[in-house]
Design a protein around this motif. Structure first.
Motif, PDB file in Angstrom:
ATOM      1  N   ALA A  74      49.009  29.754  -3.390  1.00  0.00           N
ATOM      2  CA  ALA A  74      49.268  30.179  -2.016  1.00  0.00           C
ATOM      3  C   ALA A  74      48.398  31.379  -1.641  1.00  0.00           C
ATOM      4  O   ALA A  74      47.829  31.441  -0.541  1.00  0.00           O
ATOM      5  N   ALA A  75      48.273  32.327  -2.568  1.00  0.00           N
ATOM      6  CA  ALA A  75      47.442  33.498  -2.293  1.00  0.00           C
ATOM      7  C   ALA A  75      45.975  33.098  -2.133  1.00  0.00           C
ATOM      8  O   ALA A  75      45.268  33.618  -1.255  1.00  0.00           O
ATOM      9  N   PHE A  76      45.503  32.153  -2.965  1.00  0.00           N
ATOM     10  CA  PHE A  76      44.116  31.708  -2.864  1.00  0.00           C
ATOM     11  C   PHE A  76      43.860  30.999  -1.536  1.00  0.00           C
ATOM     12  O   PHE A  76      42.819  31.188  -0.904  1.00  0.00           O
ATOM     13  N   ALA A  77      44.827  30.177  -1.092  1.00  0.00           N
ATOM     14  CA  ALA A  77      44.672  29.485   0.185  1.00  0.00           C
ATOM     15  C   ALA A  77      44.605  30.475   1.348  1.00  0.00           C
ATOM     16  O   ALA A  77      43.770  30.342   2.258  1.00  0.00           O
ATOM     17  N   VAL A  78      45.475  31.471   1.316  1.00  0.00           N
ATOM     18  CA  VAL A  78      45.456  32.473   2.380  1.00  0.00           C
ATOM     19  C   VAL A  78      44.165  33.286   2.337  1.00  0.00           C
ATOM     20  O   VAL A  78      43.574  33.619   3.376  1.00  0.00           O
ATOM     21  N   ALA A  79      43.698  33.621   1.114  1.00  0.00           N
ATOM     22  CA  ALA A  79      42.458  34.387   0.990  1.00  0.00           C
ATOM     23  C   ALA A  79      41.262  33.607   1.552  1.00  0.00           C
ATOM     24  O   ALA A  79      40.398  34.162   2.239  1.00  0.00           O
ATOM     25  N   ALA A  80      41.203  32.297   1.260  1.00  0.00           N
ATOM     26  CA  ALA A  80      40.118  31.470   1.802  1.00  0.00           C
ATOM     27  C   ALA A  80      40.180  31.410   3.320  1.00  0.00           C
ATOM     28  O   ALA A  80      39.156  31.477   4.004  1.00  0.00           O
ATOM     29  N   THR A  81      41.404  31.290   3.859  1.00  0.00           N
ATOM     30  CA  THR A  81      41.556  31.251   5.316  1.00  0.00           C
ATOM     31  C   THR A  81      41.145  32.568   5.964  1.00  0.00           C
ATOM     32  O   THR A  81      40.438  32.599   6.980  1.00  0.00           O
ATOM     33  N   GLU A  82      41.571  33.670   5.353  1.00  0.00           N
ATOM     34  CA  GLU A  82      41.217  34.979   5.890  1.00  0.00           C
ATOM     35  C   GLU A  82      39.708  35.213   5.814  1.00  0.00           C
ATOM     36  O   GLU A  82      39.119  35.776   6.743  1.00  0.00           O
ATOM     37  N   ALA A  83      39.064  34.771   4.746  1.00  0.00           N
ATOM     38  CA  ALA A  83      37.616  34.935   4.621  1.00  0.00           C
ATOM     39  C   ALA A  83      36.876  34.124   5.679  1.00  0.00           C
ATOM     40  O   ALA A  83      35.893  34.592   6.272  1.00  0.00           O
ATOM     41  N   THR A  84      37.352  32.920   5.947  1.00  0.00           N
ATOM     42  CA  THR A  84      36.716  32.091   6.979  1.00  0.00           C
ATOM     43  C   THR A  84      36.873  32.713   8.361  1.00  0.00           C
ATOM     44  O   THR A  84      35.908  32.774   9.142  1.00  0.00           O
ATOM     45  N   LEU A  85      38.080  33.192   8.655  1.00  0.00           N
ATOM     46  CA  LEU A  85      38.309  33.830   9.954  1.00  0.00           C
ATOM     47  C   LEU A  85      37.470  35.105  10.099  1.00  0.00           C
ATOM     48  O   LEU A  85      36.935  35.384  11.177  1.00  0.00           O
ATOM     49  N   TYR A  86      37.353  35.858   9.012  1.00  0.00           N
ATOM     50  CA  TYR A  86      36.556  37.080   9.065  1.00  0.00           C
ATOM     51  C   TYR A  86      35.084  36.756   9.292  1.00  0.00           C
ATOM     52  O   TYR A  86      34.389  37.460  10.041  1.00  0.00           O
ATOM     53  N   TRP A  87      34.572  35.708   8.660  1.00  0.00           N
ATOM     54  CA  TRP A  87      33.173  35.325   8.838  1.00  0.00           C
ATOM     55  C   TRP A  87      32.911  34.895  10.281  1.00  0.00           C
ATOM     56  O   TRP A  87      31.897  35.270  10.878  1.00  0.00           O
ATOM     57  N   ILE A  88      33.835  34.125  10.860  1.00  0.00           N
ATOM     58  CA  ILE A  88      33.689  33.701  12.253  1.00  0.00           C
ATOM     59  C   ILE A  88      33.715  34.903  13.181  1.00  0.00           C
ATOM     60  O   ILE A  88      32.906  35.022  14.118  1.00  0.00           O
ATOM     61  N   TRP A  89      34.649  35.818  12.917  1.00  0.00           N
ATOM     62  CA  TRP A  89      34.761  37.012  13.753  1.00  0.00           C
ATOM     63  C   TRP A  89      33.499  37.865  13.664  1.00  0.00           C
ATOM     64  O   TRP A  89      32.991  38.358  14.668  1.00  0.00           O
ATOM     65  N   GLN A  90      32.970  38.049  12.469  1.00  0.00           N
ATOM     66  CA  GLN A  90      31.760  38.863  12.299  1.00  0.00           C
ATOM     67  C   GLN A  90      30.547  38.196  12.953  1.00  0.00           C
ATOM     68  O   GLN A  90      29.702  38.878  13.542  1.00  0.00           O
ATOM     69  N   TRP A  91      30.473  36.890  12.872  1.00  0.00           N
ATOM     70  CA  TRP A  91      29.364  36.177  13.503  1.00  0.00           C
ATOM     71  C   TRP A  91      29.386  36.365  15.017  1.00  0.00           C
ATOM     72  O   TRP A  91      28.347  36.566  15.642  1.00  0.00           O
ATOM     73  N   ARG A  92      30.569  36.326  15.612  1.00  0.00           N
ATOM     74  CA  ARG A  92      30.680  36.526  17.061  1.00  0.00           C
ATOM     75  C   ARG A  92      30.275  37.941  17.450  1.00  0.00           C
ATOM     76  O   ARG A  92      29.575  38.144  18.453  1.00  0.00           O
ATOM     77  N   TYR A  93      30.682  38.920  16.663  1.00  0.00           N
ATOM     78  CA  TYR A  93      30.326  40.293  16.988  1.00  0.00           C
ATOM     79  C   TYR A  93      28.838  40.542  16.803  1.00  0.00           C
ATOM     80  O   TYR A  93      28.218  41.274  17.589  1.00  0.00           O
ATOM     81  N   ASP A  94      28.244  39.960  15.776  1.00  0.00           N
ATOM     82  CA  ASP A  94      26.797  40.110  15.583  1.00  0.00           C
ATOM     83  C   ASP A  94      26.024  39.487  16.741  1.00  0.00           C
ATOM     84  O   ASP A  94      25.008  40.032  17.190  1.00  0.00           O
ATOM     85  N   THR A  95      26.500  38.348  17.220  1.00  0.00           N
ATOM     86  CA  THR A  95      25.840  37.708  18.365  1.00  0.00           C
ATOM     87  C   THR A  95      25.945  38.572  19.612  1.00  0.00           C
ATOM     88  O   THR A  95      24.965  38.745  20.354  1.00  0.00           O
ATOM     89  N   ALA A  96      27.133  39.151  19.828  1.00  0.00           N
ATOM     90  CA  ALA A  96      27.302  40.038  20.986  1.00  0.00           C
ATOM     91  C   ALA A  96      26.449  41.291  20.855  1.00  0.00           C
ATOM     92  O   ALA A  96      25.879  41.780  21.837  1.00  0.00           O
ATOM     93  N   LEU A  97      26.312  41.808  19.625  1.00  0.00           N
ATOM     94  CA  LEU A  97      25.499  43.008  19.416  1.00  0.00           C
ATOM     95  C   LEU A  97      24.032  42.721  19.673  1.00  0.00           C
ATOM     96  O   LEU A  97      23.308  43.550  20.245  1.00  0.00           O
ATOM     97  N   LYS A  98      23.545  41.544  19.278  1.00  0.00           N
ATOM     98  CA  LYS A  98      22.150  41.185  19.535  1.00  0.00           C
ATOM     99  C   LYS A  98      21.894  41.046  21.025  1.00  0.00           C
ATOM    100  O   LYS A  98      20.836  41.420  21.528  1.00  0.00           O
ATOM    101  N   LYS A  99      22.863  40.486  21.753  1.00  0.00           N
ATOM    102  CA  LYS A  99      22.694  40.351  23.199  1.00  0.00           C
ATOM    103  C   LYS A  99      22.575  41.711  23.859  1.00  0.00           C
ATOM    104  O   LYS A  99      21.775  41.919  24.764  1.00  0.00           O
ATOM    105  N   HIS A 100      23.394  42.676  23.400  1.00  0.00           N
ATOM    106  CA  HIS A 100      23.332  44.012  23.977  1.00  0.00           C
ATOM    107  C   HIS A 100      22.019  44.697  23.651  1.00  0.00           C
ATOM    108  O   HIS A 100      21.456  45.406  24.475  1.00  0.00           O
ATOM    109  N   SER A 101      21.515  44.517  22.422  1.00  0.00           N
ATOM    110  CA  SER A 101      20.280  45.200  22.013  1.00  0.00           C
ATOM    111  C   SER A 101      19.053  44.622  22.681  1.00  0.00           C
ATOM    112  O   SER A 101      18.065  45.313  22.888  1.00  0.00           O
TER     113      SER A 101
END
Length: 237
Positions: free
Chosen positions: A157-184
């Motif tokens: 259960a902990a491994f499943a949650v960790a994989a889910t959290e890592a995927t969500l974090y990667w998606i979130w970081q990708w969106r922020y990096d895209t927004a940061l590039k647009k601003h720059s």
């Protein structure tokens, strides 16, 4: 640590070569100097260590060095650090790091917001993994499972949650990096001027009718105006 060096131009080579030929330097300094300074400039090193020049300058400014230079009719003032470093380049072979453009105020604010949210997301992910693992262990124990099965369920259960959290974090970081590039890369348009400023900026151009009139033309117009006034007065009478 990289050793600091300076370039060896012709004038510095000539000054140091005079010391080598005079054979008055201490043995340790002389051996280091002859390694870099050869009879011709082309055969010499393109750079010389900074600490070697400092040792040479320190020795030539000492009492023993001044006396030794005086016997060879060499001016000790030619070997001060200011004179030795004049016209040289510090570490000419060193490679500078890539240029990094400063962030705009909007991009910097977005970067700070991203950092704060990243820390919050990591803390939330760790707590979620630990909480799900403990909850799975407790749930398996409440139904009478053996300890090894409870451990396996908690880890899964902990491994499943960790994989889910890592995927969500990667998606979130990708969106922020895209927004940061647009601003720059966003071009900042100059502020629009108000109507009042636009009217101030407009410079009226004189038309053909408003061309400058010389003095002779003014006198002619004055005479014609007076003649019309006299004729109008006679008509009224």
């Amino acid at each position: 640590m990289t050793e600091t060096t300076v370039s060896l131009p012709n004038h510095l080579h000539a000054s140091l070569l005079a010391l080598v030929k005079s054979d008055i330097l201490p043995e340790e300094i002389n051996s280091k100097l002859t390694h870099h300074v050869k009879p011709t400039h082309d055969a010499s090193s393109s750079e010389i260590p900074y600490h070697l020049l400092r040792d040479i300058s320190k020795w030539t400014q000492s009492d023993a060095g001044k006396e030794a230079l005086l016997t060879k009719e060499i001016d000790y003032r030619d070997y001060s650090m200011i004179t030795l470093l004049a016209g040289t380049t510090t570490s000419p072979s060193a490679k500078l790091g890539p240029f990094k453009r400063a962030l705009s105020p909007e991009s910097a604010a977005l970067q700070r917001l991203k950092d704060r949210k990243a820390i919050s997301a990591l803390i939330n992910g760790v707590l979620s993994v630990v909480g799900v693992g403990v909850a799975a262990w407790w749930a398996a124990g409440s139904v009478g499972w053996k300890p090894e099965y409870k451990a396996l369920l908690a880890v899964f259960a902990a491994f499943a949650v960790a994989a889910t959290e890592a995927t969500l974090y990667w998606i979130w970081q990708w969106r922020y990096d895209t927004a940061l590039k647009k601003h720059s890369h966003r071009k900042i348009d100059p502020p629009e001027m108000s109507d009042e400023k636009k009217s101030e900026e407009v410079i009226p151009q004189p038309s053909a009718a408003e061309a400058p009139i010389d003095d002779q033309e003014i006198r002619h117009r004055g005479r014609r105006r007076r003649s019309r006034d006299v004729s109008d007065h006679e008509d009224k009478d």
